[in-house]
Scaffold this active site. Structure first.
Site, PDB file in Angstrom:
ATOM      1  N   ARG A 105      45.946 -25.128  15.809  1.00 13.60           N
ATOM      2  CA  ARG A 105      44.466 -24.993  15.523  1.00 13.60           C
ATOM      3  C   ARG A 105      44.057 -24.140  16.743  1.00 13.60           C
ATOM      4  NH1 ARG A 105      40.257 -29.787  14.240  1.00 13.60           N
ATOM      5  NH2 ARG A 105      41.128 -29.368  12.011  1.00 13.60           N
ATOM      6  N   HIS A 132      40.699 -22.737   6.695  1.00 12.79           N
ATOM      7  CA  HIS A 132      41.236 -24.006   7.019  1.00 12.79           C
ATOM      8  C   HIS A 132      42.014 -24.637   5.885  1.00 12.79           C
ATOM      9  CE1 HIS A 132      41.720 -27.943   8.939  1.00 12.79           C
ATOM     10  NE2 HIS A 132      40.436 -28.591   8.565  1.00 12.79           N
ATOM     11  N   GLN A 135      43.039 -28.198   4.655  1.00 14.45           N
ATOM     12  CA  GLN A 135      41.988 -29.056   4.463  1.00 14.45           C
ATOM     13  C   GLN A 135      41.859 -28.659   2.828  1.00 14.45           C
ATOM     14  OE1 GLN A 135      39.722 -31.419   6.109  1.00 14.45           O
ATOM     15  NE2 GLN A 135      39.569 -31.857   3.884  1.00 14.45           N
ATOM     16  N   ASP A 228      29.788 -28.332   4.643  1.00 15.20           N
ATOM     17  CA  ASP A 228      30.461 -28.518   5.995  1.00 15.20           C
ATOM     18  C   ASP A 228      29.338 -28.403   7.043  1.00 15.20           C
ATOM     19  OD1 ASP A 228      32.477 -28.543   8.007  1.00 15.20           O
ATOM     20  OD2 ASP A 228      32.966 -26.272   7.884  1.00 15.20           O
ATOM     21  N   CYS A 268      34.655 -32.292   4.474  1.00 16.46           N
ATOM     22  CA  CYS A 268      35.778 -32.441   5.079  1.00 16.46           C
ATOM     23  C   CYS A 268      35.880 -33.076   6.534  1.00 16.46           C
ATOM     24  CB  CYS A 268      36.291 -30.751   5.566  1.00 16.46           C
ATOM     25  SG  CYS A 268      35.149 -30.124   6.663  1.00 16.46           S
ATOM     26  N   ARG A 296      44.723 -35.799   3.450  1.00 13.64           N
ATOM     27  CA  ARG A 296      45.319 -34.628   4.666  1.00 13.64           C
ATOM     28  C   ARG A 296      46.336 -35.203   4.927  1.00 13.64           C
ATOM     29  NH1 ARG A 296      41.853 -32.042   7.928  1.00 13.64           N
ATOM     30  NH2 ARG A 296      43.818 -30.976   8.523  1.00 13.64           N
TER      31      ARG A 296
HETATM   32  N1  NVA Z   1      33.943 -25.583   9.812  1.00 16.78           N
HETATM   33  C1  NVA Z   1      34.359 -26.702  10.999  1.00 16.78           C
HETATM   34  C2  NVA Z   1      35.369 -27.587  10.222  1.00 16.78           C
HETATM   35  C3  NVA Z   1      35.765 -28.604  11.132  1.00 16.78           C
HETATM   36  C4  NVA Z   1      36.936 -29.438  10.268  1.00 16.78           C
HETATM   37  C5  NVA Z   1      34.908 -26.067  12.384  1.00 16.78           C
HETATM   38  O1  NVA Z   1      35.411 -25.203  12.340  1.00 16.78           O
HETATM   39  O2  NVA Z   1      34.522 -26.806  13.228  1.00 16.78           O
HETATM   40  N1   CP Z   2      38.445 -32.098   8.584  1.00 17.27           N
HETATM   41  C1   CP Z   2      39.213 -31.896   9.859  1.00 17.27           C
HETATM   42  O1   CP Z   2      39.819 -30.844   9.839  1.00 17.27           O
HETATM   43  O2   CP Z   2      38.780 -33.034  10.685  1.00 17.27           O
HETATM   44  P1   CP Z   2      39.452 -32.702  12.261  1.00 17.27           P
HETATM   45  O3   CP Z   2      38.575 -31.669  12.922  1.00 17.27           O
HETATM   46  O4   CP Z   2      38.951 -34.148  12.949  1.00 17.27           O
HETATM   47  O5   CP Z   2      40.841 -32.609  12.555  1.00 17.27           O
END
Ligand code: NVA
Ligand code: CP
Length: 310
Positions: A105, A132, A135, A228, A268, A296
């Site tokens: 990540r 992502h 997800q 989101d 999500c 997930r």
């Molecule tokens: N768009 C959000 C998704 C978090 C799971 C981010 O990138 O922070």
């Molecule tokens: N939805 C998601 O990816 O959650 P986290 O950021 O907690 O991993």
């Protein structure tokens, strides 16, 4: 089909591979619920590189690997030499000598592509600024559970920022034959190249991609409505400005009035009540939203098992 492959983007998967992941995730979920052991990755190790925060992704990959009989290592970029400037291509070649798979990540999608290019083991994208995929594959499984096994022809509306989730929804919907409509403020549309690819993918499945600025137009007759956060990880200093720009890009009762009367709402997580979703709509859809969070685990177990098993 997926053995030894990376999972960086749903666009890279064939229609059959997407279906295979969802079917296998459903089987693994049933096995886990029935208490049937499934040590498909016994003796295998997954490294999990995190350059951003996580609750769901970290815990579900780690628990998932344990349930598959393997082991997961949490590798924070704060502690790795990568955080002190060791090149990704060297990190990839070193980690490939120890691990059977790498999950990452991070911010730049190109970093994940470079990691995958130099790694000899499967690399799984656990969120970049662009995509992502884990997800959205999870969300497709959750839609199947709540709206029936046949995804083709459903309408999914996305309300909010044209971010990593919006981009991955376009790819996921295109592969599944879902009609995707997003409403974003002007200047916050999904990525242009992803849109072009998704439009092409949708032609093969009978899906479609529609980008608008009017939330009611996007949500009209939708079977699934998703949103989101307005400010993603890395955009913390834009938060106040974005609150003004995105005001109105919210899932609330008035918006649900124009959707299909059986529409489900997904998120999500983490959610900001009062921003992208109202507290009452969130709580009314909590069953779906927390099924989505649970899924997930099952979806990522399928991805790991299909890419990493012998
Ligand atoms: N768009 C959000 C998704 C978090 C799971 C981010 O990138 O922070
Ligand atoms: N939805 C998601 O990816 O959650 P986290 O950021 O907690 O991993």
């Amino acid at each position: 089909m997926l053995k030894g492959k990376d999972l960086l983007s749903i666009h890279d998967l064939s229609v059959d591979e997407v279906a295979e992941i969802l079917d296998f995730a459903g089987e693994l979920k049933a096995m886990q619920k029935a208490g049937v052991e499934h040590p498909i990755l016994a003796g295998k190790t997954l490294g999990m590189i995190f350059e951003k925060s996580s609750t769901r992704t970290r815990v579900s990959f780690e628990v998932g690997m344990y349930q598959l009989g393997g082991q997961a290592l949490f590798l924070s970029s704060r502690d790795l030499q990568i955080g002190r400037g060791e090149p990704i291509k060297d990190t990839a070649r070193v980690l490939s000598r120890y691990l059977d798979g790498i999950m990452i990540r991070t911010f730049a999608h190109s970093d994940v592509e470079e990691l995958a290019r130099y790694a000899d083991v499967p690399v799984i994208n656990a969120l970049t600024d662009l995509l992502h995929p884990c997800q959205v594959l999870t969300d497709l499984l959750t839609i199947k559970e709540h709206r029936g096994q046949n995804l083709k022809g459903l309408k999914l509306a996305y309300i909010g920022d044209g971010n990593n989730m919006a981009n991955s929804y376009m790819y996921g919907c295109a592969k599944a034959g879902i009609h995707f409509a997003a409403a974003t403020p002007q200047g916050y549309e999904p990525d242009a190249e992803v849109t072009k690819n998704a439009v092409a993918d949708a032609k093969e499945t009978g899906g479609s991609i529609t980008l608008v600025h009017d939330v009611f137009e996007a949500a009209k007759d939708a079977d699934v409505i998703c949103t989101d956060v307005w400010a993603s990880m890395g955009q913390e200093n834009e938060r106040e400005e974005r609150k003004k720009i995105f005001a109105g890009y919210q899932i609330n009762q008035a918006l649900l009035e124009v959707a299909d009367k059986h529409a489900i709402v997904m998120h999500c997580l983490p959610a900001h009540r009062g921003e992208e979703i109202t507290a009452d709509v969130f709580e009314a859809n909590a069953q779906v939203i927390f099924d989505e969070a649970e899924n997930r685990l099952h979806t990522q177990k399928a991805i790991m098992a299909l890419t990493m098993a012998d």
